[in-house]
Design an enzyme around this catalytic site. Structure first.
Site, PDB file in Angstrom:
ATOM      1  N   LYS A  11       0.839  -1.207   0.000  1.00  0.00           N
ATOM      2  CA  LYS A  11       0.000   0.000   0.000  1.00  0.00           C
ATOM      3  C   LYS A  11       0.865   1.245   0.000  1.00  0.00           C
ATOM      4  O   LYS A  11       2.012   1.249   0.486  1.00  0.00           O
ATOM      5  CB  LYS A  11      -0.980   0.037   1.183  1.00  0.00           C
ATOM      6  CG  LYS A  11      -0.348   0.216   2.578  1.00  0.00           C
ATOM      7  CD  LYS A  11      -0.114   1.663   2.964  1.00  0.00           C
ATOM      8  CE  LYS A  11       0.689   1.804   4.244  1.00  0.00           C
ATOM      9  NZ  LYS A  11       1.542   2.963   4.296  1.00  0.00           N
ATOM     10  N   ASP A 137      -2.378  -0.936   9.934  1.00  0.00           N
ATOM     11  CA  ASP A 137      -2.517  -1.022   8.473  1.00  0.00           C
ATOM     12  C   ASP A 137      -3.116  -2.342   7.998  1.00  0.00           C
ATOM     13  O   ASP A 137      -3.353  -2.521   6.807  1.00  0.00           O
ATOM     14  CB  ASP A 137      -1.118  -0.949   7.808  1.00  0.00           C
ATOM     15  CG  ASP A 137      -0.493   0.422   7.924  1.00  0.00           C
ATOM     16  OD1 ASP A 137      -1.227   1.391   8.144  1.00  0.00           O
ATOM     17  OD2 ASP A 137       0.744   0.503   7.777  1.00  0.00           O
TER      18      ASP A 137
HETATM   19  O1  C5P Z   1      -0.208  -0.216  14.425  1.00  0.00           O
HETATM   20  P1  C5P Z   1       1.214  -0.527  14.143  1.00  0.00           P
HETATM   21  O2  C5P Z   1       1.744  -1.650  15.026  1.00  0.00           O
HETATM   22  O3  C5P Z   1       1.511  -0.767  12.707  1.00  0.00           O
HETATM   23  O4  C5P Z   1       2.038   0.775  14.527  1.00  0.00           O
HETATM   24  C1  C5P Z   1       3.441   0.760  14.658  1.00  0.00           C
HETATM   25  C2  C5P Z   1       3.862   1.992  15.423  1.00  0.00           C
HETATM   26  O5  C5P Z   1       3.650   3.169  14.635  1.00  0.00           O
HETATM   27  C3  C5P Z   1       3.087   2.245  16.700  1.00  0.00           C
HETATM   28  O6  C5P Z   1       3.657   1.550  17.772  1.00  0.00           O
HETATM   29  C4  C5P Z   1       3.201   3.742  16.858  1.00  0.00           C
HETATM   30  O7  C5P Z   1       4.462   4.083  17.388  1.00  0.00           O
HETATM   31  C5  C5P Z   1       3.175   4.238  15.429  1.00  0.00           C
HETATM   32  N1  C5P Z   1       1.820   4.621  14.988  1.00  0.00           N
HETATM   33  C6  C5P Z   1       1.283   5.808  15.464  1.00  0.00           C
HETATM   34  N2  C5P Z   1       0.036   6.200  15.037  1.00  0.00           N
HETATM   35  C7  C5P Z   1      -0.648   5.449  14.147  1.00  0.00           C
HETATM   36  C8  C5P Z   1      -0.102   4.259  13.637  1.00  0.00           C
HETATM   37  C9  C5P Z   1       1.142   3.873  14.085  1.00  0.00           C
HETATM   38  O8  C5P Z   1       1.884   6.508  16.272  1.00  0.00           O
HETATM   39  N3  C5P Z   1      -1.856   5.862  13.734  1.00  0.00           N
END
Ligand code: C5P
Length: 299
Positions: A11, A137
């Site tokens: 993506k 995601d």
């Molecule tokens: O949700 P995911 O595990 O992919 O996110 C990885 C990291 O990216 C989170 O731990 C956070 O630090 C950051 N993140 C964020 N805000 C989001 C998505 C991700 O701060 N909306």
């Protein structure tokens, strides 16, 4: 059923509006996800024990694949494989790792779908809820196409996108950590608004089918942070535009840069120009692409 073969796309974000960090540390997003034709394949076969094997395409270092509990496929399998004695999962990776293309999320979505197909006897479950539990995601990787993402990115609503858009995709040799880019965003934007910038312009541009209109609307609030951490990205973005791309953009948290082009031929020309002297593995891809789906007739 002896096994399943799932294909899942990378993506990019056509719009990535980021608001000030919430109390849980995540950032509120208003994003437009767009799946493009760079795919990972996951082949899952019932086995006596759990085994994960990853093979990588040229230009992707297998050492960059997260190991153990950091691997999203392992975590997805833990959520769902209680109804299977074991599983052999083979991932054929073509999506660059830690590149802002949600490759790990794609593999986790593929694993959820594969396990759901392989263990049909267990109670029905909402894969998108499990996906959201695993990562922001991952619900989009199940849906694909083009979709609005809100919340922390996990609330996904498909939008019509009937046209084909052509992209030159330039991965970096070394990835960027998503949390690090978000932390840098916080440092650079201490006054970020609570509500992220809305995606209206990109949504209106999609309906026109005109790549120049879409190029002008592309937006990424994480770009400044990614470029500040990797100043060479500014040179790359300028270079792609000088070579004929309509617009260059950092993909998600980067460092992959994507270039929207007028046509497939234009995207190939930009790829040839950049690939000649720049990073090793420049790709051309069309969007939107299908979300995670079973490849019929395989394995
Ligand atoms: O949700 P995911 O595990 O992919 O996110 C990885 C990291 O990216 C989170 O731990 C956070 O630090 C950051 N993140 C964020 N805000 C989001 C998505 C991700 O701060 N909306």
């Amino acid at each position: 059923m002896s096994g399943v073969h799932i294909r899942v796309p990378a993506k990019i974000n056509l719009h990535l509006g980021v608001g000030a960090a919430r109390e849980d540390g995540f950032h509120p997003l208003a994003t437009v996800y767009h799946a493009i034709g760079i795919h990972d394949d996951l082949i899952a076969t019932p086995a006596s024990r759990w085994r994960l094997e990853t093979v990588t395409a040229a230009g992707i270092d297998p050492a960059d694949v997260p190991a153990g509990k950091d691997n999203l496929v392992t975590r997805a399998a833990r959520l769902l494989h209680a109804h299977l004695p074991g599983l052999h999962v083979r991932i054929e990776k073509a999506i660059p790792i830690a590149g802002g293309l949600a490759g790990g999320s794609a593999d986790a979505a593929a694993a959820l779908l594969a396990l759901d197909l392989l263990a049909p006897g267990c109670p029905p479950r909402d894969l998108s809820l499990l996906a959201a539990e695993l990562g922001s995601d991952i619900p989009f990787a199940l849906v694909g196409g083009t979709a609005i993402g809100t919340g922390r990115g996990e609330v996904v609503a498909p939008v019509p996108d009937p046209h084909t858009w052509w992209w030159t995709v330039v991965p970096a040799a070394v990835g960027l950590s998503t949390p690090e880019v978000y932390r840098h965003f916080d440092r650079l934007h201490p006054d970020a608004p609570a509500v992220p910038a809305p995606a209206d312009r990109v949504l209106a541009a999609l309906a026109t089918g005109d790549p120049r209109t879409l190029a002008a609307a592309l937006h990424n609030d994480l770009q400044t942070a990614a470029v500040d951490l990797r100043p060479e990205l500014a040179t790359l973005l300028a270079r792609g535009e000088a070579e004929g791309a309509l617009r260059g953009l950092v993909s998600g948290s980067g460092p992959t840069c994507v270039f929207l082009c007028e046509s497939r031929d234009a995207a190939v020309a930009v790829a040839d120009a950049i690939g000649g002297s720049g990073p090793a593995r420049v790709l051309v891809a069309a969007g939107p692409a299908r979300g995670a789906h079973q490849v019929v007739g395989a394995p």
